[in-house]
Write a protein that holds these residues in place. Structure first.
Motif, PDB file in Angstrom:
ATOM      1  N   THR A  69       0.533  -1.088   0.012  1.00 55.33           N
ATOM      2  CA  THR A  69       0.119   0.160  -0.519  1.00 55.33           C
ATOM      3  C   THR A  69       0.683   1.056   0.193  1.00 55.33           C
ATOM      4  N   ASN A  70       1.967   1.509   0.506  1.00 55.85           N
ATOM      5  CA  ASN A  70       3.205   2.794   1.421  1.00 55.85           C
ATOM      6  C   ASN A  70       3.336   2.840  -0.386  1.00 55.85           C
ATOM      7  N   GLU A  71       3.938   1.942  -1.155  1.00 52.76           N
ATOM      8  CA  GLU A  71       4.612   2.119  -2.620  1.00 52.76           C
ATOM      9  C   GLU A  71       3.555   2.668  -3.467  1.00 52.76           C
ATOM     10  N   ARG A  72       2.316   1.799  -3.217  1.00 57.81           N
ATOM     11  CA  ARG A  72       1.685   2.443  -4.105  1.00 57.81           C
ATOM     12  C   ARG A  72       1.329   3.804  -4.192  1.00 57.81           C
ATOM     13  N   ILE A  73       1.051   3.989  -2.436  1.00 54.27           N
ATOM     14  CA  ILE A  73       0.918   5.923  -2.334  1.00 54.27           C
ATOM     15  C   ILE A  73       1.674   6.534  -3.052  1.00 54.27           C
ATOM     16  N   ALA A  88      -5.738  11.620  -4.685  1.00 49.59           N
ATOM     17  CA  ALA A  88      -4.908  10.298  -5.093  1.00 49.59           C
ATOM     18  C   ALA A  88      -4.264   9.317  -4.285  1.00 49.59           C
ATOM     19  N   MET A  89      -4.194   9.999  -3.100  1.00 53.47           N
ATOM     20  CA  MET A  89      -3.781   8.669  -1.758  1.00 53.47           C
ATOM     21  C   MET A  89      -4.802   7.659  -1.297  1.00 53.47           C
ATOM     22  N   ASP A 129       0.403   5.948  10.734  1.00 51.87           N
ATOM     23  CA  ASP A 129       1.655   6.755  11.449  1.00 51.87           C
ATOM     24  C   ASP A 129       1.740   7.351  10.068  1.00 51.87           C
ATOM     25  N   ARG A 130       2.338   6.572   9.792  1.00 53.67           N
ATOM     26  CA  ARG A 130       2.890   7.194   7.912  1.00 53.67           C
ATOM     27  C   ARG A 130       2.035   8.272   7.223  1.00 53.67           C
ATOM     28  N   TRP A 131       0.786   7.529   6.486  1.00 51.46           N
ATOM     29  CA  TRP A 131      -0.279   8.074   6.384  1.00 51.46           C
ATOM     30  C   TRP A 131      -0.968   9.273   7.383  1.00 51.46           C
ATOM     31  N   ASN A 132      -0.446   9.532   8.021  1.00 54.19           N
ATOM     32  CA  ASN A 132      -1.095  10.790   8.519  1.00 54.19           C
ATOM     33  C   ASN A 132      -0.425  11.735   8.271  1.00 54.19           C
ATOM     34  N   GLN A 137       1.465  16.362   5.351  1.00 57.26           N
ATOM     35  CA  GLN A 137       2.080  17.148   4.145  1.00 57.26           C
ATOM     36  C   GLN A 137       1.390  17.360   3.509  1.00 57.26           C
ATOM     37  N   CYS A 138       0.370  17.043   2.308  1.00 56.95           N
ATOM     38  CA  CYS A 138      -0.840  17.620   0.949  1.00 56.95           C
ATOM     39  C   CYS A 138      -1.430  18.553   1.366  1.00 56.95           C
ATOM     40  N   LEU A 139      -1.917  18.930   3.163  1.00 54.24           N
ATOM     41  CA  LEU A 139      -2.923  19.931   3.447  1.00 54.24           C
ATOM     42  C   LEU A 139      -2.189  20.932   3.904  1.00 54.24           C
TER      43      LEU A 139
END
Length: 208
Positions: A69-73, A88-89, A129-132, A137-139
């Motif tokens: 999942t992290n690789e796709r993100i 997209a994420m 935590d990584r997704w957060n 960063q995106c926001l």
């Protein structure tokens, strides 16, 4: 000449077979014997060359599903920024495609075990935590670009989005007929659209 065994390829194949069994039969029914049979091995002994026991296999299975999942993100974030990157994420996480539905079924099974297993809990917590941090960063980028108001609480927005996506994993398993892929995508898009500044929202509306 016999084909040389690619041990990493075989290891991954065992894990992917384990995912499928967990998704269809449940984690408690993912026995080493069943996994071995599904892989086409005569005995579970072959699996023991790669994983000492079922627990080691399950840990590896949870780690790899988070990694995939992290690789796709990471891939979708390479060429995107701000709200485009954020959407997209999210679409790589929510169970709205065949692959992500499988991942969600497996992840939910591991979340149950993680209640009493510190190692599994750490794996899941690390992914969240990584997704957060990536949502943050995106926001932050969206704020700099004027896509969202400067008054928007990035921390609160991160928390809202993470919890909605985790909730979708659970509700999509319990009520799949009432939570279609289209509904999930619409929900995530609506949340992100509600954060937009009036100018950005008006521009997006006029473009549709």
């Amino acid at each position: 000449m016999p084909r040389l065994v690619d041990h990493e390829e075989r290891r991954v194949a065992i894990i992917e077979t384990t995912w499928n069994i967990i998704a269809t039969k449940g984690i408690e029914n993912a026995t080493m014997r069943d996994i071995s049979a599904e892989c086409g091995y005569a005995t579970p002994g072959i699996i023991s060359h790669y994983f000492v026991n079922k627990r080691e296999l399950l840990v590896a299975a949870y780690e790899l599903i988070c990694q995939r999942t992290n690789e796709r993100i990471d891939e979708v974030l390479k060429s995107r920024r701000g709200l485009e990157a954020l959407l997209a994420m999210c679409l790589e996480i929510i169970p709205a495609e065949e692959l992500t539905v499988l991942e969600a079924k497996v992840a939910v099974a591991f979340w149950q075990l993680a209640q009493t297993d510190d190692q599994l809990r750490r794996i899941g917590a690390s992914a969240l935590d990584r997704w957060n941090r990536q949502i943050f960063q995106c926001l932050t980028e969206a704020k700099s670009a004027g896509e969202v108001p400067s008054s928007l609480s990035v921390d609160n927005s991160c928390s809202e989005l993470i919890n909605v996506m985790v909730g979708l994993h659970i509700t999509s398993m319990l009520e799949p007929s009432n939570l279609s892929a289209s509904n999930q995508r619409h929900l995530i898009k609506r949340i992100i659209d509600n954060w937009k500044t009036k100018d950005c929202a008006a521009s997006a509306t006029s473009a549709t």
